[in-house]
Design a protein around this motif. Structure first.
Motif, PDB file in Angstrom:
ATOM      1  N   LEU A  83      -5.229  -3.988   1.597  1.00 34.77           N
ATOM      2  CA  LEU A  83      -4.722  -5.102   0.792  1.00 34.77           C
ATOM      3  C   LEU A  83      -4.319  -4.621  -0.598  1.00 34.77           C
ATOM      4  CD1 LEU A  83      -7.326  -7.853   1.774  1.00 34.77           C
ATOM      5  CD2 LEU A  83      -4.947  -7.697   2.554  1.00 34.77           C
ATOM      6  N   THR A  84      -5.143  -3.765  -1.180  1.00 33.31           N
ATOM      7  CA  THR A  84      -4.863  -3.242  -2.519  1.00 33.31           C
ATOM      8  C   THR A  84      -3.585  -2.402  -2.514  1.00 33.31           C
ATOM      9  OG1 THR A  84      -7.207  -3.257  -3.083  1.00 33.31           O
ATOM     10  CG2 THR A  84      -5.769  -1.834  -4.403  1.00 33.31           C
ATOM     11  N   ILE A  85      -3.459  -1.506  -1.545  1.00 36.52           N
ATOM     12  CA  ILE A  85      -2.280  -0.643  -1.464  1.00 36.52           C
ATOM     13  C   ILE A  85      -1.011  -1.469  -1.272  1.00 36.52           C
ATOM     14  CG2 ILE A  85      -1.133   1.075   0.013  1.00 36.52           C
ATOM     15  CD1 ILE A  85      -4.006   2.311   0.335  1.00 36.52           C
ATOM     16  N   LEU A  86      -1.120  -2.581  -0.551  1.00 34.61           N
ATOM     17  CA  LEU A  86       0.037  -3.457  -0.338  1.00 34.61           C
ATOM     18  C   LEU A  86       0.329  -4.358  -1.538  1.00 34.61           C
ATOM     19  CD1 LEU A  86      -0.570  -4.389   3.385  1.00 34.61           C
ATOM     20  CD2 LEU A  86       1.275  -2.959   2.472  1.00 34.61           C
ATOM     21  N   GLY A  87      -0.477  -4.231  -2.597  1.00 35.67           N
ATOM     22  CA  GLY A  87      -0.236  -4.989  -3.819  1.00 35.67           C
ATOM     23  C   GLY A  87      -0.732  -6.424  -3.771  1.00 35.67           C
ATOM     24  N   LEU A  88      -1.632  -6.709  -2.847  1.00 41.32           N
ATOM     25  CA  LEU A  88      -2.180  -8.066  -2.748  1.00 41.32           C
ATOM     26  C   LEU A  88      -3.458  -8.155  -3.576  1.00 41.32           C
ATOM     27  CD1 LEU A  88      -1.612  -8.441   1.060  1.00 41.32           C
ATOM     28  CD2 LEU A  88      -0.406  -9.691  -0.732  1.00 41.32           C
ATOM     29  N   LYS A  89      -3.526  -9.143  -4.427  1.00 41.67           N
ATOM     30  CA  LYS A  89      -4.711  -9.339  -5.259  1.00 41.67           C
ATOM     31  C   LYS A  89      -5.704 -10.187  -4.471  1.00 41.67           C
ATOM     32  CE  LYS A  89      -2.159  -8.876  -9.474  1.00 41.67           C
ATOM     33  NZ  LYS A  89      -1.458  -9.526 -10.547  1.00 41.67           N
ATOM     34  N   TRP A  90      -6.825  -9.579  -4.145  1.00 40.99           N
ATOM     35  CA  TRP A  90      -7.828 -10.242  -3.340  1.00 40.99           C
ATOM     36  C   TRP A  90      -9.127 -10.342  -4.114  1.00 40.99           C
ATOM     37  CZ3 TRP A  90     -12.067  -7.183  -2.495  1.00 40.99           C
ATOM     38  CH2 TRP A  90     -11.882  -5.809  -2.669  1.00 40.99           C
ATOM     39  N   GLU A  91      -9.965 -11.256  -3.682  1.00 38.78           N
ATOM     40  CA  GLU A  91     -11.299 -11.423  -4.244  1.00 38.78           C
ATOM     41  C   GLU A  91     -12.288 -11.372  -3.093  1.00 38.78           C
ATOM     42  OE1 GLU A  91     -12.147 -11.810  -7.493  1.00 38.78           O
ATOM     43  OE2 GLU A  91     -10.054 -11.714  -8.134  1.00 38.78           O
ATOM     44  N   GLU A  92     -13.468 -10.862  -3.396  1.00 44.26           N
ATOM     45  CA  GLU A  92     -14.503 -10.797  -2.370  1.00 44.26           C
ATOM     46  C   GLU A  92     -15.321 -12.077  -2.377  1.00 44.26           C
ATOM     47  OE1 GLU A  92     -17.536  -7.519  -0.547  1.00 44.26           O
ATOM     48  OE2 GLU A  92     -16.554  -7.140  -2.451  1.00 44.26           O
ATOM     49  N   GLY A  93     -15.634 -12.554  -1.203  1.00 45.57           N
ATOM     50  CA  GLY A  93     -16.456 -13.750  -1.024  1.00 45.57           C
ATOM     51  C   GLY A  93     -17.923 -13.382  -1.013  1.00 45.57           C
ATOM     52  N   GLN A 119      -2.559 -17.619  -3.180  1.00 52.10           N
ATOM     53  CA  GLN A 119      -1.111 -17.613  -3.025  1.00 52.10           C
ATOM     54  C   GLN A 119      -0.442 -18.192  -4.277  1.00 52.10           C
ATOM     55  OE1 GLN A 119       0.177 -17.979   1.298  1.00 52.10           O
ATOM     56  NE2 GLN A 119      -1.184 -19.734   1.032  1.00 52.10           N
ATOM     57  N   LYS A 120       0.863 -18.067  -4.334  1.00 48.19           N
ATOM     58  CA  LYS A 120       1.629 -18.544  -5.492  1.00 48.19           C
ATOM     59  C   LYS A 120       1.505 -20.052  -5.680  1.00 48.19           C
ATOM     60  CE  LYS A 120       4.903 -14.839  -4.825  1.00 48.19           C
ATOM     61  NZ  LYS A 120       6.216 -14.488  -4.295  1.00 48.19           N
ATOM     62  N   ILE A 180      -5.650 -17.942   1.342  1.00 47.59           N
ATOM     63  CA  ILE A 180      -5.767 -17.425   2.697  1.00 47.59           C
ATOM     64  C   ILE A 180      -6.916 -16.429   2.663  1.00 47.59           C
ATOM     65  CG2 ILE A 180      -3.362 -17.779   3.315  1.00 47.59           C
ATOM     66  CD1 ILE A 180      -2.825 -14.856   2.765  1.00 47.59           C
ATOM     67  N   GLY A 181      -7.513 -16.153   3.797  1.00 46.80           N
ATOM     68  CA  GLY A 181      -8.655 -15.259   3.772  1.00 46.80           C
ATOM     69  C   GLY A 181      -8.880 -14.552   5.086  1.00 46.80           C
ATOM     70  N   PHE A 182      -9.907 -13.710   5.075  1.00 47.12           N
ATOM     71  CA  PHE A 182     -10.346 -13.006   6.268  1.00 47.12           C
ATOM     72  C   PHE A 182     -11.821 -13.291   6.457  1.00 47.12           C
ATOM     73  CE2 PHE A 182      -6.566 -10.675   5.164  1.00 47.12           C
ATOM     74  CZ  PHE A 182      -6.004 -10.361   6.393  1.00 47.12           C
ATOM     75  N   SER A 183     -12.182 -13.689   7.682  1.00 49.11           N
ATOM     76  CA  SER A 183     -13.582 -13.966   7.980  1.00 49.11           C
ATOM     77  C   SER A 183     -14.023 -13.150   9.184  1.00 49.11           C
ATOM     78  CB  SER A 183     -13.793 -15.459   8.248  1.00 49.11           C
ATOM     79  OG  SER A 183     -13.135 -15.854   9.433  1.00 49.11           O
ATOM     80  N   LEU A 200       2.548 -19.221   1.795  1.00 46.74           N
ATOM     81  CA  LEU A 200       3.500 -18.821   0.763  1.00 46.74           C
ATOM     82  C   LEU A 200       3.243 -17.374   0.346  1.00 46.74           C
ATOM     83  CD1 LEU A 200       5.872 -19.785  -0.937  1.00 46.74           C
ATOM     84  CD2 LEU A 200       4.243 -20.517  -2.672  1.00 46.74           C
ATOM     85  N   GLN A 201       3.629 -16.478   1.229  1.00 44.26           N
ATOM     86  CA  GLN A 201       3.574 -15.053   0.952  1.00 44.26           C
ATOM     87  C   GLN A 201       5.008 -14.531   0.971  1.00 44.26           C
ATOM     88  OE1 GLN A 201       0.852 -12.888   0.264  1.00 44.26           O
ATOM     89  NE2 GLN A 201      -0.070 -14.887  -0.087  1.00 44.26           N
ATOM     90  N   ASP A 202       5.181 -13.299   0.513  1.00 48.24           N
ATOM     91  CA  ASP A 202       6.510 -12.693   0.525  1.00 48.24           C
ATOM     92  C   ASP A 202       6.986 -12.401   1.937  1.00 48.24           C
ATOM     93  OD1 ASP A 202       6.611 -12.786  -2.230  1.00 48.24           O
ATOM     94  OD2 ASP A 202       5.842 -10.751  -2.476  1.00 48.24           O
ATOM     95  N   TRP A 203       6.052 -12.367   2.900  1.00 45.65           N
ATOM     96  CA  TRP A 203       6.367 -12.077   4.291  1.00 45.65           C
ATOM     97  C   TRP A 203       5.950 -13.252   5.163  1.00 45.65           C
ATOM     98  CZ3 TRP A 203       2.584  -8.322   2.242  1.00 45.65           C
ATOM     99  CH2 TRP A 203       3.188  -7.281   1.528  1.00 45.65           C
ATOM    100  N   SER A 204       6.543 -13.328   6.339  1.00 43.30           N
ATOM    101  CA  SER A 204       6.086 -14.311   7.324  1.00 43.30           C
ATOM    102  C   SER A 204       4.657 -13.952   7.730  1.00 43.30           C
ATOM    103  CB  SER A 204       6.995 -14.278   8.556  1.00 43.30           C
ATOM    104  OG  SER A 204       6.839 -13.029   9.225  1.00 43.30           O
ATOM    105  N   VAL A 205       3.986 -14.832   8.435  1.00 45.20           N
ATOM    106  CA  VAL A 205       2.634 -14.544   8.900  1.00 45.20           C
ATOM    107  C   VAL A 205       2.642 -13.273   9.755  1.00 45.20           C
ATOM    108  CG1 VAL A 205       0.687 -15.384  10.274  1.00 45.20           C
ATOM    109  CG2 VAL A 205       1.982 -16.974   8.849  1.00 45.20           C
ATOM    110  N   GLU A 206       3.614 -13.174  10.657  1.00 50.91           N
ATOM    111  CA  GLU A 206       3.709 -12.002  11.523  1.00 50.91           C
ATOM    112  C   GLU A 206       3.967 -10.737  10.711  1.00 50.91           C
ATOM    113  OE1 GLU A 206       5.576 -14.815  11.951  1.00 50.91           O
ATOM    114  OE2 GLU A 206       4.488 -15.670  13.639  1.00 50.91           O
ATOM    115  N   GLY A 207       4.881 -10.825   9.749  1.00 47.89           N
ATOM    116  CA  GLY A 207       5.176  -9.681   8.896  1.00 47.89           C
ATOM    117  C   GLY A 207       3.980  -9.277   8.039  1.00 47.89           C
TER     118      GLY A 207
END
Length: 128
Positions: free
Chosen positions: A21-31, A52-53, A58-61, A77-84
């Protein structure tokens, strides 16, 4: 109707997911964090979340076997589709896992290149 959707992945390594996530430039927070759908009043616990903007999350569980993507696809609302989005994360995740496992086993990454099809070729070396 808006609702939380759970999408299975093959992601099992939390550290590699975070690195990806970090390498892809996504700012994430830990739960842990509770994702809430305001329309249906449903909730889901997530281990990592991304704002998101549009201020929705969105998250991962962890579902006991792998990390699954949790999102309200009606307000995606991401720069890519869900699949992408999943394709990019999965691609980077696979790279991280292979590279990390090779390092653990004493290999050094001496060369890498991105192929025309988008795959990554790694050349690893280990001296005995």
């Amino acid at each position: 109707m808006s609702h939380l959707t759970y999408i299975k992945t093959n992601i099992v390594n939390l550290a590699a997911l975070k690195d990806s996530l970090t390498i892809l430039g996504l700012k994430w927070e830990e739960g842990p964090y509770i994702l809430k759908n305001n329309y249906t009043n449903t909730t889901s616990n997530v281990d990592i979340y991304i704002k998101q903007k549009n201020d929705s999350l969105i998250g991962f569980s962890w579902n006991g076997k792998e990390y699954q993507l949790v999102a309200d696809l009606d307000i995606w609302l991401q720069d890519w589709s869900v699949e992408g989005f999943l394709q990019r994360i999965t691609h980077q995740y696979a790279y991280q896992v292979v590279n990390n496992e090779c390092k653990i086993k004493g290999f050094t990454n001496i060369e890498q290149s991105i192929q025309k099809d988008g795959s990554i070729q790694l050349v690893m070396q280990r001296w005995r």
